[in-house]
Design a protein around this motif. Structure first.
Motif, short mmCIF file in Angstrom:
data_model
loop_
_atom_site.label_atom_id
_atom_site.label_comp_id
_atom_site.label_asym_id
_atom_site.label_seq_id
_atom_site.Cartn_x
_atom_site.Cartn_y
_atom_site.Cartn_z
N ILE A 80 0.84 -1.20 0.00
CA ILE A 80 0.00 0.00 0.00
C ILE A 80 0.88 1.25 0.00
O ILE A 80 0.67 2.18 -0.78
N LYS A 81 1.87 1.27 0.87
CA LYS A 81 2.76 2.44 0.96
C LYS A 81 3.53 2.68 -0.34
O LYS A 81 3.68 3.82 -0.77
N GLU A 82 3.98 1.61 -0.98
CA GLU A 82 4.65 1.74 -2.28
C GLU A 82 3.71 2.31 -3.33
O GLU A 82 4.09 3.19 -4.11
N ASN A 83 2.47 1.81 -3.37
CA ASN A 83 1.50 2.29 -4.35
C ASN A 83 1.08 3.73 -4.08
O ASN A 83 0.87 4.50 -5.02
N ILE A 84 0.97 4.11 -2.82
CA ILE A 84 0.68 5.50 -2.47
C ILE A 84 1.78 6.41 -2.98
O ILE A 84 1.52 7.46 -3.58
N LYS A 85 3.02 5.99 -2.77
CA LYS A 85 4.17 6.78 -3.24
C LYS A 85 4.16 6.89 -4.76
O LYS A 85 4.43 7.95 -5.32
N GLN A 86 3.84 5.79 -5.43
CA GLN A 86 3.76 5.77 -6.90
C GLN A 86 2.76 6.81 -7.42
O GLN A 86 2.95 7.40 -8.48
N CYS A 87 1.69 7.04 -6.65
CA CYS A 87 0.66 7.99 -7.04
C CYS A 87 0.85 9.39 -6.43
O CYS A 87 0.03 10.28 -6.68
N ASN A 88 1.89 9.55 -5.62
CA ASN A 88 2.17 10.83 -4.95
C ASN A 88 1.01 11.27 -4.05
O ASN A 88 0.65 12.44 -4.01
N TYR A 89 0.45 10.32 -3.29
CA TYR A 89 -0.68 10.62 -2.41
C TYR A 89 -0.31 10.53 -0.92
O TYR A 89 -1.18 10.32 -0.08
N GLU A 90 0.96 10.72 -0.61
CA GLU A 90 1.38 10.62 0.80
C GLU A 90 0.62 11.60 1.69
O GLU A 90 0.31 11.28 2.84
N GLU A 91 0.31 12.78 1.18
CA GLU A 91 -0.37 13.81 1.97
C GLU A 91 -1.88 13.56 2.11
O GLU A 91 -2.53 14.18 2.93
N LYS A 92 -2.41 12.64 1.30
CA LYS A 92 -3.85 12.39 1.29
C LYS A 92 -4.23 11.07 1.94
O LYS A 92 -5.38 10.67 1.88
N THR A 93 -3.25 10.39 2.54
CA THR A 93 -3.51 9.04 3.02
C THR A 93 -2.94 8.80 4.42
O THR A 93 -2.02 9.47 4.85
N GLU A 94 -3.54 7.81 5.07
CA GLU A 94 -3.01 7.26 6.32
C GLU A 94 -3.06 5.74 6.17
O GLU A 94 -4.03 5.20 5.61
N VAL A 95 -2.03 5.06 6.67
CA VAL A 95 -1.95 3.60 6.57
C VAL A 95 -1.67 3.03 7.95
O VAL A 95 -0.75 3.48 8.63
N PHE A 96 -2.49 2.05 8.36
CA PHE A 96 -2.33 1.45 9.67
C PHE A 96 -2.36 -0.06 9.58
O PHE A 96 -3.21 -0.63 8.88
N ARG A 97 -1.44 -0.69 10.31
CA ARG A 97 -1.46 -2.15 10.42
C ARG A 97 -2.28 -2.50 11.66
O ARG A 97 -1.88 -2.19 12.78
N ASN A 98 -3.42 -3.12 11.42
CA ASN A 98 -4.32 -3.45 12.51
C ASN A 98 -5.37 -4.43 12.00
O ASN A 98 -5.57 -4.54 10.78
N ASP A 99 -6.05 -5.13 12.90
CA ASP A 99 -7.17 -5.95 12.44
C ASP A 99 -8.40 -5.06 12.35
O ASP A 99 -8.45 -3.96 12.91
N ALA A 100 -9.39 -5.52 11.63
CA ALA A 100 -10.56 -4.69 11.30
C ALA A 100 -11.30 -4.20 12.54
O ALA A 100 -11.63 -3.02 12.64
N LYS A 101 -11.57 -5.08 13.48
CA LYS A 101 -12.38 -4.71 14.64
C LYS A 101 -11.68 -3.64 15.48
O LYS A 101 -12.29 -2.65 15.87
N ARG A 102 -10.40 -3.82 15.76
CA ARG A 102 -9.66 -2.82 16.53
C ARG A 102 -9.56 -1.50 15.77
O ARG A 102 -9.65 -0.43 16.36
N ALA A 103 -9.37 -1.58 14.46
CA ALA A 103 -9.26 -0.37 13.65
C ALA A 103 -10.55 0.43 13.70
O ALA A 103 -10.52 1.66 13.84
N LEU A 104 -11.70 -0.24 13.61
CA LEU A 104 -12.98 0.46 13.65
C LEU A 104 -13.16 1.18 14.99
O LEU A 104 -13.61 2.33 15.03
N LYS A 105 -12.79 0.54 16.07
CA LYS A 105 -12.90 1.16 17.39
C LYS A 105 -11.97 2.37 17.50
O LYS A 105 -12.35 3.41 18.04
N ALA A 106 -10.75 2.26 16.97
CA ALA A 106 -9.80 3.37 17.00
C ALA A 106 -10.32 4.55 16.16
O ALA A 106 -10.19 5.71 16.57
N LEU A 107 -10.92 4.27 15.02
CA LEU A 107 -11.46 5.33 14.18
C LEU A 107 -12.65 6.01 14.86
O LEU A 107 -12.82 7.22 14.75
#
Length: 184
Positions: A80-107
């Protein structure tokens, strides 16, 4: 794999190495965006099972402002990070390593609401109904937002999950179905 339309049209994207991740084909991706867009005037999105990031990057290329990518696989996060860089979208994105349930609670704690949520879990571990119920309970979808699910053609999702109504469903070949839900 590539970005199909918008400002990054034609940009190649890398796939996650190995067999744990199944990338959305360009044909299906184009169909998804013909159903939900095809272009956007801003908005915030979530890709809960990010994989290679192709769906979120397509949405950004077509006009979304910001996208959050979640995946629990380290190889997927790296891709994901490589593809974001390929598209120059570093300023428009956030990437987190987490499982779905924990991620939803954090959001939820961040009080984020999304205009678009992609749910494309590995077919063998489909948790779509539970994920949608959690998204509903935590009020993560904006009032006029959409949830786009990609699932096995053998999986039958109900017409309604919590406060979400299925508004469209299309099956591609014998393996893949796209179901789109909106808040009722």
């Amino acid at each position: 794999m590539r970005v199909i339309a918008g400002e990054c049209k034609g940009r190649p994207l890398k796939a996650v190495p190995g067999t744990n991740t199944r990338p959305t084909t360009d044909k299906i991706k184009e169909s998804i965006f013909n159903m939900i867009g095809p272009f956007f005037e801003g908005g915030t999105g979530l890709d809960l099972y990010g994989g290679s990031g192709g769906l979120g990057l397509e949405a950004l290329s077509r006009g979304m402002n910001h996208f959050i990518f979640i995946d629990k696989d380290q190889r997927a996060i790296h891709t994901i990070k490589e593809n974001i860089k390929q598209c120059n979208y570093e300023e428009k994105t956030e990437v987190f390593r987490n499982d779905a349930k924990r991620a939803l609670k954090a959001l939820h704690k961040r009080e984020v609401r999304f205009d678009m949520i992609f749910l494309d879990p590995p077919y063998a571990k489909q948790m779509l109904i539970k994920d949608m119920e959690e998204i509903d309970k935590l009020e993560l979808l904006a009032d006029d937002g959409s949830i786009v699910t990609e699932h096995g053609a053998d999986i039958s999702l109900p017409e309604q999950v919590g406060n979400f109504q299925r508004i469209r469903q299309e099956t591609y070949g014998k393996t893949t179905t796209i179901s789109i839900f909106k808040r009722i």
